[in-house]
Write a protein that holds these residues in place. Structure first.
Motif, short mmCIF file in Angstrom:
data_model
loop_
_atom_site.label_atom_id
_atom_site.label_comp_id
_atom_site.label_asym_id
_atom_site.label_seq_id
_atom_site.Cartn_x
_atom_site.Cartn_y
_atom_site.Cartn_z
N THR A 1 -8.24 5.30 -6.13
CA THR A 1 -8.28 4.01 -5.43
C THR A 1 -9.72 3.65 -5.10
O THR A 1 -10.52 4.50 -4.72
CB THR A 1 -7.46 4.08 -4.14
OG1 THR A 1 -6.08 4.31 -4.46
CG2 THR A 1 -7.55 2.77 -3.36
N ASN A 2 -10.03 2.39 -5.24
CA ASN A 2 -11.38 1.89 -4.96
C ASN A 2 -11.72 2.14 -3.49
O ASN A 2 -11.02 1.66 -2.59
CB ASN A 2 -11.44 0.39 -5.26
CG ASN A 2 -12.84 -0.18 -5.11
OD1 ASN A 2 -13.73 0.45 -4.55
ND2 ASN A 2 -13.02 -1.38 -5.61
N PRO B 1 -3.08 -0.23 -3.21
CA PRO B 1 -3.98 0.92 -3.03
C PRO B 1 -3.20 2.15 -2.57
O PRO B 1 -2.19 2.04 -1.87
CB PRO B 1 -4.94 0.44 -1.93
CG PRO B 1 -4.17 -0.62 -1.19
CD PRO B 1 -3.31 -1.29 -2.21
N THR C 1 -5.23 -5.29 8.57
CA THR C 1 -6.00 -5.31 7.33
C THR C 1 -6.44 -6.73 7.01
O THR C 1 -7.59 -7.00 6.68
CB THR C 1 -5.17 -4.74 6.17
OG1 THR C 1 -4.78 -3.40 6.48
CG2 THR C 1 -5.95 -4.76 4.87
N ASP D 1 -13.87 0.84 -1.71
CA ASP D 1 -14.27 -0.38 -1.02
C ASP D 1 -13.08 -1.26 -0.64
O ASP D 1 -13.26 -2.31 -0.02
CB ASP D 1 -15.23 -1.19 -1.89
CG ASP D 1 -16.59 -0.53 -1.99
OD1 ASP D 1 -17.01 0.10 -1.00
OD2 ASP D 1 -17.21 -0.60 -3.07
N ASN D 2 -11.87 -0.84 -1.02
CA ASN D 2 -10.68 -1.60 -0.65
C ASN D 2 -10.60 -1.70 0.87
O ASN D 2 -10.82 -0.73 1.60
CB ASN D 2 -9.44 -0.91 -1.21
CG ASN D 2 -8.16 -1.60 -0.80
OD1 ASN D 2 -7.62 -1.32 0.27
ND2 ASN D 2 -7.66 -2.47 -1.65
N GLU D 3 -10.29 -2.88 1.38
CA GLU D 3 -10.31 -3.12 2.82
C GLU D 3 -9.32 -2.22 3.57
O GLU D 3 -9.62 -1.68 4.64
CB GLU D 3 -10.01 -4.59 3.10
CG GLU D 3 -10.31 -5.02 4.53
CD GLU D 3 -10.21 -6.52 4.69
OE1 GLU D 3 -10.75 -7.02 5.69
OE2 GLU D 3 -9.59 -7.18 3.83
N TRP D 4 -8.12 -2.07 3.00
CA TRP D 4 -7.13 -1.20 3.66
C TRP D 4 -7.59 0.24 3.65
O TRP D 4 -7.39 0.98 4.64
CB TRP D 4 -5.77 -1.34 2.97
CG TRP D 4 -4.74 -0.40 3.52
CD1 TRP D 4 -4.09 -0.50 4.72
CD2 TRP D 4 -4.25 0.80 2.90
NE1 TRP D 4 -3.22 0.57 4.88
CE2 TRP D 4 -3.30 1.38 3.78
CE3 TRP D 4 -4.52 1.43 1.68
CZ2 TRP D 4 -2.63 2.55 3.48
CZ3 TRP D 4 -3.85 2.60 1.37
CH2 TRP D 4 -2.91 3.16 2.27
N ALA E 1 0.86 -1.18 0.00
CA ALA E 1 0.00 0.00 0.00
C ALA E 1 0.89 1.23 0.00
O ALA E 1 2.07 1.16 0.38
CB ALA E 1 -0.93 0.01 1.21
#
Length: 392
Positions: free
Chosen positions: A289-290, A333, A376, A292-295, A158
């Protein structure tokens, strides 16, 4: 080993790195010394004399590290007089003044100090990589140089760009396409202009057309609208000579869905016969960056602890080295997050709030710890759903 981020910001501001010429080497020397003293492995790279970038790593080699990045150059101080010395780093109340205080030496100081403060913890896990670049302000040349060197940047999981966001996490930024639009004429004596063709008049026609130009593209729901701005105009040699050349510098900012390769051609067609040549001087893609990305959700949840209000998805209008690094780190991300004030970028009497430098350091430490602890990967879906952000 603890380093005060405000003190380090002052030291960095006091080293003049106005670009051009940049001369970031002195800043690198300062940062390299304190990082190596803290046990980091450092490597210098120069794309020209004095144009130095630095990569510093602290890792246990288990898993992909998290990357923090920032640039060391600044824009010129401008023609307007400052009320303070732009390179003294004077503190007045909660404000630290100086060229580069917000853009972006405070961000560099904050994540360098955060990494040093956590050095012992970081060595046991995936760790951290600090990428400190030269010459971002004029087109990310330092980052491009690093990306061109095989294996130098390595792999990361990241990326945090410490640019000026007033500690508000941003999901990306617009693309930047700088164009040099040239006109041609026929020279003649100024007393007989009818014998020549005035290239400056042709350039003026271009400026007028661009003032009223708008892309037929709907605004992006996060990054906003595309834009065109005339930044420079040059032409002529002497007052009593009809100029046979002129140049208009144009700054285009793009949003997702816009192809840079076609913009140059479409603008040339729109401007018509006044144009002789259109050249690209900077061509940097946007970053997004999306959400919804978890990080990314974890970053928002971490930063939310330091804000009074809920965080909405936003982006930056300016470009960053992420334009280059997103290709060097495919799949990683990217978040833009730093203590500098966006409103102070390139301004006379530029300043950064001291309290925001201190807060940024805490946020960066939280993000580094979370990464080291694998939060994460371990986050449950229930935890992700508990982050109440309107990110769609």
């Amino acid at each position: 080993m603890l380093i005060c981020p405000v003190d380090l910001t002052r030291k960095l501001v006091q080293i003049e790195t106005v670009n051009p010429p940049g001369n970031e080497r002195r800043c690198v020397a300062l940062l390299e010394k304190i990082l190596t003293d803290a046990g980091f492995v450092t490597r210098r790279y120069e794309f020209a004399e004095g144009r130095t970038s630095l990569i510093a790593t602290c890792s246990g080699g288990r898993g992909l590290p998290i990357c923090f990045t920032g640039h060391l150059d600044t824009v010129p101080i401008g023609s307007r007089a400052w009320s303070v010395d732009p390179f003294e780093a004077e503190i007045i109340g909660d404000k630290l003044y100086g060229r580069g205080s917000s853009d972006m030496k405070s961000g560099v100081a904050a994540f360098v100090c955060a990494a040093i403060n956590l050095a012992n913890e970081l060595r046991g896990g995936p760790g951290v990589v600090l990428v400190l670049t030269a010459s971002e302000e004029t087109g990310c040349q330092g980052a491009q140089h690093l990306a061109s060197l095989d294996g130098v940047l390595g792999d990361v999981g990241a990326v945090v760009v410490g640019e000026m966001t007033a500690n508000y996490p941003l999901l990306g930024h617009k693309g930047a396409l700088w164009l040099d639009i040239q006109t041609e004429g026929i020279t003649a004596h100024g007393s007989t202009p009818e014998n020549g063709v005035n290239a400056v008049y042709r350039g003026a026609h271009i400026v007028t057309k661009l003032e009223n130009f708008g892309f037929n593209v709907a605004p992006h729901h996060i990054l906003g609208s595309a834009s065109v701005s005339v930044g420079t105009f040059t032409g002529g040699v002497t007052t009593n000579t009809v100029p046979d050349s002129a140049s208009v510098g144009v700054d285009v900012r793009t949003i997702p869905g816009m192809e840079h390769s076609s913009i140059k051609d479409s603008l040339a067609q729109y401007l018509g016969d006044d144009v002789a040549v259109v050249e690209s001087t900077v061509d940097l893609q946007g970053v997004l960056t999306n959400p919804d990305n978890e990080w990314v959700r974890e970053v928002f949840a971490t930063v939310r602890k330091y804000h009074e209000h809920e965080l909405e998805p936003k982006g930056a209008s300016y470009f960053t080295d992420a334009s280059v690094l997103k290709n060097a780190y495919p799949g990683a991300p990217i978040i833009i997050l730093g203590p500098g004030e966006p409103s102070q970028a390139h301004r006379t009497d530029e300043y950064c709030y001291i309290t925001k430098i201190q807060t940024a350091t805490k946020i960066y430490q939280d993000l580094m710890r979370n990464w080291a602890e694998g939060r994460t990967e371990l986050a449950t879906s229930a935890e992700s759903e508990s982050i109440k952000l309107n990110l769609r």
